[in-house]
Design a protein around this motif. Structure first.
Motif, PDB file in Angstrom:
ATOM      1  N   UNK A  73      41.672  33.732  28.857  1.00  0.00           N
ATOM      2  CA  UNK A  73      40.947  33.501  29.928  1.00  0.00           C
ATOM      3  C   UNK A  73      39.672  34.180  29.839  1.00  0.00           C
ATOM      4  N   UNK A  74      38.522  33.326  30.117  1.00  0.00           N
ATOM      5  CA  UNK A  74      37.004  34.073  30.028  1.00  0.00           C
ATOM      6  C   UNK A  74      36.430  33.993  31.458  1.00  0.00           C
ATOM      7  N   UNK A  75      36.828  33.304  32.521  1.00  0.00           N
ATOM      8  CA  UNK A  75      36.171  33.449  33.761  1.00  0.00           C
ATOM      9  C   UNK A  75      37.398  33.216  34.910  1.00  0.00           C
ATOM     10  N   UNK A  76      37.217  34.084  35.742  1.00  0.00           N
ATOM     11  CA  UNK A  76      38.375  34.096  36.973  1.00  0.00           C
ATOM     12  C   UNK A  76      37.620  33.978  38.241  1.00  0.00           C
ATOM     13  N   UNK A  77      37.978  32.999  38.872  1.00  0.00           N
ATOM     14  CA  UNK A  77      37.227  32.701  40.112  1.00  0.00           C
ATOM     15  C   UNK A  77      38.104  32.865  41.290  1.00  0.00           C
ATOM     16  N   UNK A  78      37.689  33.909  42.064  1.00  0.00           N
ATOM     17  CA  UNK A  78      38.534  34.066  43.695  1.00  0.00           C
ATOM     18  C   UNK A  78      37.652  33.621  44.639  1.00  0.00           C
ATOM     19  N   UNK A  79      38.253  33.322  45.982  1.00  0.00           N
ATOM     20  CA  UNK A  79      37.864  32.898  47.055  1.00  0.00           C
ATOM     21  C   UNK A  79      38.199  33.893  48.169  1.00  0.00           C
ATOM     22  N   UNK A  80      37.302  33.933  49.113  1.00  0.00           N
ATOM     23  CA  UNK A  80      37.707  34.699  50.348  1.00  0.00           C
ATOM     24  C   UNK A  80      38.523  34.057  51.136  1.00  0.00           C
ATOM     25  N   UNK A  81      39.636  34.921  51.705  1.00  0.00           N
ATOM     26  CA  UNK A  81      40.568  34.486  52.864  1.00  0.00           C
ATOM     27  C   UNK A  81      39.787  35.226  54.230  1.00  0.00           C
ATOM     28  N   UNK A  82      39.196  34.254  54.649  1.00  0.00           N
ATOM     29  CA  UNK A  82      38.329  34.904  55.929  1.00  0.00           C
ATOM     30  C   UNK A  82      39.156  35.412  56.729  1.00  0.00           C
ATOM     31  N   UNK A  83      40.412  35.068  57.146  1.00  0.00           N
ATOM     32  CA  UNK A  83      41.348  35.619  58.178  1.00  0.00           C
ATOM     33  C   UNK A  83      40.550  35.480  59.361  1.00  0.00           C
ATOM     34  N   UNK A  84      40.203  34.594  59.685  1.00  0.00           N
ATOM     35  CA  UNK A  84      39.533  34.227  61.069  1.00  0.00           C
ATOM     36  C   UNK A  84      38.350  34.627  61.383  1.00  0.00           C
ATOM     37  N   UNK A  85      37.628  35.376  60.198  1.00  0.00           N
ATOM     38  CA  UNK A  85      36.234  35.678  60.513  1.00  0.00           C
ATOM     39  C   UNK A  85      35.316  34.663  60.260  1.00  0.00           C
ATOM     40  N   UNK A  86      34.054  34.803  60.723  1.00  0.00           N
ATOM     41  CA  UNK A  86      33.018  33.796  60.670  1.00  0.00           C
ATOM     42  C   UNK A  86      32.701  33.603  59.080  1.00  0.00           C
ATOM     43  N   UNK A  87      32.807  32.415  58.567  1.00  0.00           N
ATOM     44  CA  UNK A  87      32.286  32.177  57.355  1.00  0.00           C
ATOM     45  C   UNK A  87      31.082  32.312  57.121  1.00  0.00           C
ATOM     46  N   UNK A  88      30.719  32.762  55.862  1.00  0.00           N
ATOM     47  CA  UNK A  88      29.145  32.830  55.572  1.00  0.00           C
ATOM     48  C   UNK A  88      28.825  34.275  55.428  1.00  0.00           C
ATOM     49  N   UNK A  89      29.713  35.106  55.962  1.00  0.00           N
ATOM     50  CA  UNK A  89      29.230  36.532  55.884  1.00  0.00           C
ATOM     51  C   UNK A  89      29.336  36.881  54.435  1.00  0.00           C
ATOM     52  N   UNK A  90      28.722  37.932  53.990  1.00  0.00           N
ATOM     53  CA  UNK A  90      28.402  38.584  52.588  1.00  0.00           C
ATOM     54  C   UNK A  90      29.371  39.546  52.414  1.00  0.00           C
ATOM     55  N   UNK A  91      30.113  39.755  51.205  1.00  0.00           N
ATOM     56  CA  UNK A  91      30.941  40.782  51.207  1.00  0.00           C
ATOM     57  C   UNK A  91      30.289  41.785  50.070  1.00  0.00           C
ATOM     58  N   UNK A  92      30.106  42.903  50.274  1.00  0.00           N
ATOM     59  CA  UNK A  92      29.503  43.863  49.688  1.00  0.00           C
ATOM     60  C   UNK A  92      30.802  44.580  48.754  1.00  0.00           C
ATOM     61  N   UNK A  93      30.460  44.345  47.314  1.00  0.00           N
ATOM     62  CA  UNK A  93      31.442  44.713  46.396  1.00  0.00           C
ATOM     63  C   UNK A  93      31.087  46.156  45.732  1.00  0.00           C
TER      64      UNK A  93
END
Length: 93
Positions: A73-93
């Motif tokens: 494996x060379x690239x791993x893709x994750x998506x946000x489970x927004x859990x009822x939040x407004x989509x389009x918010x940015x996540x600060x890692x």
């Protein structure tokens, strides 16, 4: 030269302020890229050199298949489970 591959087990879910769920993995093997894709709760394998998408099964089934996501494996893709939040918010890692 000899390549030394370490096994990396992709984390199924990452919990930060939001939950990130694994949904795709790009694999590199024999100078060719293929991928595993999650649809609903099932994993599938896609290779553009063949005409079909192969059913793999669960996350644990996918970890046992070839080509190995752990060693190739060379690239791993994750998506946000927004859990009822407004989509389009940015996540600060």
């Amino acid at each position: 030269t000899k390549r030394n591959y370490n096994n990396i087990v992709p984390i199924k879910q990452i919990k930060l302020d939001n939950i990130l769920n694994l949904f795709a993995i790009i694999v590199h093997r024999n100078y060719h890229y293929t991928c595993y894709i999650k649809c609903d709760k099932n994993w599938f394998y896609y290779n553009d050199l063949s005409d079909n998408i192969v059913y793999v099964g669960t996350y644990n089934d996918m970890l046992k298949t070839k080509p190995s996501v752990k060693s190739e494996g060379v690239l791993y893709f994750y998506k946000v489970d927004w859990q009822g939040q407004v989509q389009g918010q940015f996540i600060q890692l």
